[in-house]
Design a protein around this motif. Structure first.
Motif, PDB file in Angstrom:
ATOM      1  N   SER A  76       0.827  -1.212   0.000  1.00 40.30           N
ATOM      2  CA  SER A  76       0.000   0.000   0.000  1.00 40.30           C
ATOM      3  C   SER A  76       0.860   1.259   0.000  1.00 40.30           C
ATOM      4  O   SER A  76       0.548   2.232  -0.693  1.00 40.30           O
ATOM      5  CB  SER A  76      -0.928   0.010   1.212  1.00 40.30           C
ATOM      6  OG  SER A  76      -1.825  -1.066   1.144  1.00 40.30           O
ATOM      7  N   ALA A  77       1.934   1.241   0.775  1.00 44.24           N
ATOM      8  CA  ALA A  77       2.833   2.393   0.805  1.00 44.24           C
ATOM      9  C   ALA A  77       3.491   2.604  -0.555  1.00 44.24           C
ATOM     10  O   ALA A  77       3.601   3.738  -1.027  1.00 44.24           O
ATOM     11  CB  ALA A  77       3.897   2.199   1.880  1.00 44.24           C
ATOM     12  N   GLY A  78       3.912   1.528  -1.188  1.00 45.55           N
ATOM     13  CA  GLY A  78       4.527   1.634  -2.506  1.00 45.55           C
ATOM     14  C   GLY A  78       3.576   2.182  -3.552  1.00 45.55           C
ATOM     15  O   GLY A  78       3.949   3.025  -4.369  1.00 45.55           O
ATOM     16  N   VAL A  79       2.340   1.724  -3.525  1.00 43.25           N
ATOM     17  CA  VAL A  79       1.328   2.225  -4.468  1.00 43.25           C
ATOM     18  C   VAL A  79       1.068   3.698  -4.212  1.00 43.25           C
ATOM     19  O   VAL A  79       0.996   4.499  -5.151  1.00 43.25           O
ATOM     20  CB  VAL A  79       0.020   1.404  -4.368  1.00 43.25           C
ATOM     21  CG1 VAL A  79      -1.106   2.063  -5.130  1.00 43.25           C
ATOM     22  CG2 VAL A  79       0.241  -0.012  -4.881  1.00 43.25           C
ATOM     23  N   GLU A  80       0.954   4.065  -2.959  1.00 47.74           N
ATOM     24  CA  GLU A  80       0.705   5.458  -2.593  1.00 47.74           C
ATOM     25  C   GLU A  80       1.844   6.371  -3.062  1.00 47.74           C
ATOM     26  O   GLU A  80       1.619   7.430  -3.637  1.00 47.74           O
ATOM     27  CB  GLU A  80       0.509   5.581  -1.081  1.00 47.74           C
ATOM     28  CG  GLU A  80       0.063   6.925  -0.609  1.00 47.74           C
ATOM     29  CD  GLU A  80      -1.352   7.271  -1.039  1.00 47.74           C
ATOM     30  OE1 GLU A  80      -1.626   8.484  -1.186  1.00 47.74           O
ATOM     31  OE2 GLU A  80      -2.167   6.363  -1.240  1.00 47.74           O
ATOM     32  N   LEU A  81       3.071   5.933  -2.831  1.00 49.85           N
ATOM     33  CA  LEU A  81       4.221   6.732  -3.269  1.00 49.85           C
ATOM     34  C   LEU A  81       4.271   6.850  -4.790  1.00 49.85           C
ATOM     35  O   LEU A  81       4.582   7.917  -5.314  1.00 49.85           O
ATOM     36  CB  LEU A  81       5.513   6.107  -2.754  1.00 49.85           C
ATOM     37  CG  LEU A  81       5.818   6.295  -1.278  1.00 49.85           C
ATOM     38  CD1 LEU A  81       7.013   5.467  -0.874  1.00 49.85           C
ATOM     39  CD2 LEU A  81       6.047   7.766  -0.961  1.00 49.85           C
ATOM     40  N   SER A  82       3.992   5.770  -5.490  1.00 54.26           N
ATOM     41  CA  SER A  82       4.084   5.798  -6.950  1.00 54.26           C
ATOM     42  C   SER A  82       2.993   6.652  -7.587  1.00 54.26           C
ATOM     43  O   SER A  82       3.198   7.212  -8.659  1.00 54.26           O
ATOM     44  CB  SER A  82       4.048   4.382  -7.517  1.00 54.26           C
ATOM     45  OG  SER A  82       2.786   3.791  -7.329  1.00 54.26           O
ATOM     46  N   THR A  83       1.851   6.770  -6.933  1.00 51.51           N
ATOM     47  CA  THR A  83       0.774   7.587  -7.508  1.00 51.51           C
ATOM     48  C   THR A  83       0.900   9.053  -7.134  1.00 51.51           C
ATOM     49  O   THR A  83       0.255   9.891  -7.733  1.00 51.51           O
ATOM     50  CB  THR A  83      -0.610   7.060  -7.075  1.00 51.51           C
ATOM     51  OG1 THR A  83      -0.685   7.055  -5.658  1.00 51.51           O
ATOM     52  CG2 THR A  83      -0.863   5.674  -7.608  1.00 51.51           C
TER      53      THR A  83
END
Length: 54
Positions: free
Chosen positions: A45-52
């Motif tokens: 979830s953190a990775g998705v949030e950072l990438s978006t």
């Protein structure tokens, strides 16, 4: 929570169909019953949030 389905698809691709029984044990307040899966969920979830947000 919007990435839960994507996360579960990713888990199945990585670990196979056998993981489905472990990801079925999800509680909206507590997350996944399995601590390892819960940790992966937080990181994913953190990775998705950072990438978006770039």
């Amino acid at each position: 929570m919007e990435n839960k389905d994507l996360f579960e698809q990713w888990l199945i691709c990585q670990f196979g169909e056998g993981i489905k029984s472990r990801i079925a044990l999800f509680d909206i307040k507590e997350g996944y019953a399995d601590e390892t899966i819960n940790t992966l969920w937080i990181g994913f979830s953190a990775g998705v949030e950072l990438s978006t947000n770039l």
